[in-house]
Design an enzyme around this catalytic site. Structure first.
Site, PDB file in Angstrom:
ATOM      1  N   TYR A   1     -13.034 -40.814 -29.447  1.00  0.00           N
ATOM      2  CA  TYR A   1     -14.299 -40.171 -29.054  1.00  0.00           C
ATOM      3  C   TYR A   1     -14.194 -38.652 -29.242  1.00  0.00           C
ATOM      4  O   TYR A   1     -15.108 -37.994 -29.735  1.00  0.00           O
ATOM      5  CB  TYR A   1     -14.626 -40.515 -27.591  1.00  0.00           C
ATOM      6  CG  TYR A   1     -15.769 -39.701 -27.032  1.00  0.00           C
ATOM      7  CD1 TYR A   1     -17.073 -39.885 -27.501  1.00  0.00           C
ATOM      8  CD2 TYR A   1     -15.558 -38.722 -26.054  1.00  0.00           C
ATOM      9  CE1 TYR A   1     -18.125 -39.114 -27.008  1.00  0.00           C
ATOM     10  CE2 TYR A   1     -16.608 -37.958 -25.557  1.00  0.00           C
ATOM     11  CZ  TYR A   1     -17.882 -38.158 -26.041  1.00  0.00           C
ATOM     12  OH  TYR A   1     -18.926 -37.395 -25.562  1.00  0.00           O
TER      13      TYR A   1
ATOM     14  N   PRO B   1     -19.302 -26.518 -24.851  1.00  0.00           N
ATOM     15  CA  PRO B   1     -19.617 -27.641 -23.962  1.00  0.00           C
ATOM     16  C   PRO B   1     -19.195 -28.976 -24.564  1.00  0.00           C
ATOM     17  O   PRO B   1     -19.441 -29.237 -25.739  1.00  0.00           O
ATOM     18  CB  PRO B   1     -21.143 -27.573 -23.835  1.00  0.00           C
ATOM     19  CG  PRO B   1     -21.612 -26.847 -25.051  1.00  0.00           C
ATOM     20  CD  PRO B   1     -20.520 -25.902 -25.420  1.00  0.00           C
ATOM     21  N   VAL B   2     -18.541 -29.784 -23.766  1.00  0.00           N
ATOM     22  CA  VAL B   2     -18.091 -31.111 -24.215  1.00  0.00           C
ATOM     23  C   VAL B   2     -18.492 -32.128 -23.146  1.00  0.00           C
ATOM     24  O   VAL B   2     -18.230 -31.918 -21.961  1.00  0.00           O
ATOM     25  CB  VAL B   2     -16.559 -31.098 -24.465  1.00  0.00           C
ATOM     26  CG1 VAL B   2     -16.017 -32.507 -24.625  1.00  0.00           C
ATOM     27  CG2 VAL B   2     -16.222 -30.267 -25.695  1.00  0.00           C
TER      28      VAL B   2
ATOM     29  N   SER C   1     -21.278 -28.685 -20.007  1.00  0.00           N
ATOM     30  CA  SER C   1     -22.284 -29.585 -20.592  1.00  0.00           C
ATOM     31  C   SER C   1     -23.043 -30.326 -19.485  1.00  0.00           C
ATOM     32  O   SER C   1     -22.469 -30.651 -18.438  1.00  0.00           O
ATOM     33  CB  SER C   1     -21.580 -30.594 -21.501  1.00  0.00           C
ATOM     34  OG  SER C   1     -22.393 -31.726 -21.706  1.00  0.00           O
TER      35      SER C   1
ATOM     36  N   HIS D   1     -22.207 -29.077 -34.254  1.00  0.00           N
ATOM     37  CA  HIS D   1     -21.717 -30.004 -33.235  1.00  0.00           C
ATOM     38  C   HIS D   1     -20.329 -30.540 -33.609  1.00  0.00           C
ATOM     39  O   HIS D   1     -19.985 -31.684 -33.311  1.00  0.00           O
ATOM     40  CB  HIS D   1     -22.711 -31.158 -33.075  1.00  0.00           C
ATOM     41  CG  HIS D   1     -22.912 -31.609 -31.654  1.00  0.00           C
ATOM     42  ND1 HIS D   1     -23.932 -31.163 -30.865  1.00  0.00           N
ATOM     43  CD2 HIS D   1     -22.225 -32.494 -30.879  1.00  0.00           C
ATOM     44  CE1 HIS D   1     -23.867 -31.751 -29.675  1.00  0.00           C
ATOM     45  NE2 HIS D   1     -22.838 -32.557 -29.656  1.00  0.00           N
TER      46      HIS D   1
ATOM     47  N   ARG E   1     -20.405 -33.797 -35.792  1.00  0.00           N
ATOM     48  CA  ARG E   1     -20.641 -35.074 -35.114  1.00  0.00           C
ATOM     49  C   ARG E   1     -22.065 -35.593 -35.268  1.00  0.00           C
ATOM     50  O   ARG E   1     -22.415 -36.619 -34.717  1.00  0.00           O
ATOM     51  CB  ARG E   1     -20.330 -34.928 -33.613  1.00  0.00           C
ATOM     52  CG  ARG E   1     -18.872 -34.701 -33.351  1.00  0.00           C
ATOM     53  CD  ARG E   1     -18.628 -34.202 -31.943  1.00  0.00           C
ATOM     54  NE  ARG E   1     -18.719 -35.210 -30.919  1.00  0.00           N
ATOM     55  CZ  ARG E   1     -17.739 -36.050 -30.606  1.00  0.00           C
ATOM     56  NH1 ARG E   1     -16.608 -36.002 -31.256  1.00  0.00           N
ATOM     57  NH2 ARG E   1     -17.898 -36.925 -29.628  1.00  0.00           N
TER      58      ARG E   1
ATOM     59  N   SER F   1     -17.458 -24.926 -34.601  1.00  0.00           N
ATOM     60  CA  SER F   1     -17.248 -26.087 -35.482  1.00  0.00           C
ATOM     61  C   SER F   1     -16.144 -25.853 -36.508  1.00  0.00           C
ATOM     62  O   SER F   1     -16.328 -25.131 -37.484  1.00  0.00           O
ATOM     63  CB  SER F   1     -18.537 -26.512 -36.206  1.00  0.00           C
ATOM     64  OG  SER F   1     -19.532 -26.881 -35.267  1.00  0.00           O
TER      65      SER F   1
HETATM   66  C1  LIG Z   1     -16.087 -35.027 -27.655  1.00  0.00           C
HETATM   67  C2  LIG Z   1     -17.160 -34.006 -27.852  1.00  0.00           C
HETATM   68  C3  LIG Z   1     -18.262 -33.991 -27.001  1.00  0.00           C
HETATM   69  C4  LIG Z   1     -19.242 -33.008 -27.164  1.00  0.00           C
HETATM   70  N1  LIG Z   1     -20.281 -32.948 -26.249  1.00  0.00           N
HETATM   71  C5  LIG Z   1     -21.175 -31.937 -26.332  1.00  0.00           C
HETATM   72  C6  LIG Z   1     -22.170 -31.763 -25.333  1.00  0.00           C
HETATM   73  O1  LIG Z   1     -22.246 -32.495 -24.351  1.00  0.00           O
HETATM   74  N2  LIG Z   1     -23.033 -30.735 -25.472  1.00  0.00           N
HETATM   75  C7  LIG Z   1     -22.975 -29.850 -26.536  1.00  0.00           C
HETATM   76  O2  LIG Z   1     -23.768 -28.922 -26.630  1.00  0.00           O
HETATM   77  N3  LIG Z   1     -22.031 -30.006 -27.496  1.00  0.00           N
HETATM   78  C8  LIG Z   1     -21.130 -30.992 -27.402  1.00  0.00           C
HETATM   79  N4  LIG Z   1     -20.138 -31.088 -28.346  1.00  0.00           N
HETATM   80  C9  LIG Z   1     -20.059 -30.094 -29.421  1.00  0.00           C
HETATM   81  C10 LIG Z   1     -19.247 -28.878 -28.984  1.00  0.00           C
HETATM   82  O3  LIG Z   1     -19.932 -28.122 -28.034  1.00  0.00           O
HETATM   83  C11 LIG Z   1     -18.944 -27.954 -30.183  1.00  0.00           C
HETATM   84  O4  LIG Z   1     -20.134 -27.637 -30.845  1.00  0.00           O
HETATM   85  C12 LIG Z   1     -17.960 -28.579 -31.158  1.00  0.00           C
HETATM   86  O5  LIG Z   1     -16.937 -29.261 -30.485  1.00  0.00           O
HETATM   87  C13 LIG Z   1     -17.365 -27.494 -32.043  1.00  0.00           C
HETATM   88  O6  LIG Z   1     -16.520 -28.043 -32.986  1.00  0.00           O
HETATM   89  P1  LIG Z   1     -14.924 -28.147 -32.837  1.00  0.00           P
HETATM   90  O7  LIG Z   1     -14.674 -29.308 -31.936  1.00  0.00           O
HETATM   91  O8  LIG Z   1     -14.483 -28.385 -34.224  1.00  0.00           O
HETATM   92  O9  LIG Z   1     -14.447 -26.849 -32.233  1.00  0.00           O
HETATM   93  C14 LIG Z   1     -19.141 -32.057 -28.215  1.00  0.00           C
HETATM   94  C15 LIG Z   1     -18.036 -32.087 -29.058  1.00  0.00           C
HETATM   95  C16 LIG Z   1     -17.044 -33.028 -28.883  1.00  0.00           C
HETATM   96  C17 LIG Z   1     -15.851 -32.997 -29.788  1.00  0.00           C
END
Ligand SMILES: Cc1cc2nc3c(=O)[nH]c(=O)nc-3n(C[C@H](O)[C@H](O)[C@H](O)COP(=O)(O)O)c2cc1C
Length: 382
Positions: free
Chosen positions: A30, A83-84, A112, A281, A284, A313
């Protein structure tokens, strides 16, 4: 150079490898995966790394400082924690660990809407410095209530999101039962048994809950009902009608995350938004999309004096932060890097990852003879 981190893990890749061994497969996939065929995920980091920087060795050098001002606040480094969602699934208590580490290192932490600690707790841990990212609720009453909570918690920055008009298509999550509606299956349970440290920590802290949303959720939802609740509660697609009332309501800084085009940047400026995070994102959502470093340079050049341009990203190291800053970002964020750190090292993971990135970035700056983080663009090889 004094190394202030665990020297067994001197790179984000080391943390990733360790995390993969420590947490169940469904949780790692995930965190680690992109969407569809992972093209955009891989492209993000690969294209950041095509950026090259030139040193000016004979320039007078008075030392390099990572301190960076953003929205009137001076942070100790030009990067923050993105935010994650569902963080407690990857490592119990991880949003708290990261919020605390971010506070201690004086860098921003973004909470998040769908993570596993509350706005109030994140604010307490960071003395009111945590930013908050809002997934747009379908009902105005819910939107207003969540925004009010963020205001009472003194969040300085509200982040809204434009890159989730649909759920990303993520084959691993579908296979693992983590798509919406989620379902726990026997395989997942067996995977958890194979990770005793993770299982013990999960028992200690309890099954992670959506703490921001808890006050609005009917009690004792099973996983299927939870999927339905999420579907009904959020309307992903953002537009002018949804942004305007938020702009009117929110007195602090407002940031739009997920911008990848000049069109959306112009709209953000027109609607009175203070900053954008050029982001896909973490690859994703749109596998056929561009890496974020590509549109960043043009967006920063054309609009950088009208709106704060940040980027995320694909960043996985101090040199990557330097490359993004040289390409026009005023500030950067990372999602996976910090979650690999906490999944690998538990409560030491936040401090470790931030210290590692700071050390790497300091080395790059000194090597380039770059004194301030605003000087990175002078070192870009076009
Ligand atoms: C497991 C996961 C969950 C994420 N959940 C959110 C979220 O709830 N809200 C949000 O704005 N971005 C979410 N993101 C995107 C991250 O905020 C961010 O844009 C992204 O992780 C950046 O890329 P990187 O992982 O390569 O640093 C998520 C990313 C991951 C990997």
């Amino acid at each position: 150079m004094a190394l202030k981190f665990d020297t067994r893990y001197p790179s984000i890749d080391d943390l990733r490898t360790r995390a993969q061994k420590k947490i169940p497969k469904f949780a790692f996939e995930y965190l680690d995966g992109g969407c569809n065929e992972d093209v955009n995920l891989i492209r993000n980091t690969a294209e950041i790394r095509e950026v090259q920087l030139k040193p000016n060795y004979l320039r007078k050098h008075h030392g390099s400082s990572l301190k960076t001002k953003l929205f009137g606040i001076e942070y100790d480094a030009p990067f923050g924690i993105a935010p994650v969602g569902l963080q407690g699934l990857m490592w119990p208590n991880s949003p708290e660990i990261l919020a605390k580490a971010a506070f201690e290192h004086n860098i921003p932490f973004i909470l998040s809407t769908v993570t596993t600690t509350s706005i109030e707790r994140a604010s307490e841990l960071t003395e009111g410095r945590a930013w908050f990212q809002l997934y747009h609720p379908t009902e105005n009453r819910l939107r207003d209530d969540i925004i009010k909570r963020a205001e009472v918690a003194e969040c300085p920055v509200l982040v809204i999101l434009c890159d989730v008009p649909t759920f990303g298509f993520r084959p691993r999550d579908i296979r693992n039962g983590l798509a919406m509606p989620p379902k726990m299956n026997l395989t997942n349970i067996l995977q958890a048994f194979g990770r005793p440290h993770w299982s013990l920590q999960t028992l200690k802290y309890g099954i992670p809950n959506f703490e921001v949303l808890k006050p609005y959720m009917p009690k004792d939802l099973d996983l299927k009902q939870l999927g339905k609740f999420m579907d009904q509660t959020f309307s992903g697609r953002l537009n002018e009608e949804k942004i305007k009332p938020i702009r009117d309501m929110w007195k602090g800084k407002l940031v739009l995350k997920g911008v990848a085009s000049e069109y959306d940047t112009e709209e953000a400026i027109r609607l009175g938004i203070d900053g954008i995070i050029v982001s896909n994102h973490g690859g994703r959502q749109l596998d056929a999309g561009q890496s974020t470093i590509k549109p960043l340079t043009t967006i920063a050049e054309k609009y950088g004096d009208k709106i704060e341009v940040m980027m995320d990203s694909g960043i996985r190291s101090g040199p990557d932060v330097a490359r993004a800053m040289a390409s026009g970002a005023k500030f950067t964020f990372m999602g996976r890097s910090f979650m690999y750190g906490v999944s690998a090292l538990g409560k030491k993971g936040g401090d470790h990852t931030i210290s590692l990135l700071k050390t790497e970035l300091q080395q790059v700056m000194e090597q380039l003879c770059c004194e301030s983080t605003t000087d990175f663009p002078d070192h870009l090889i076009e």
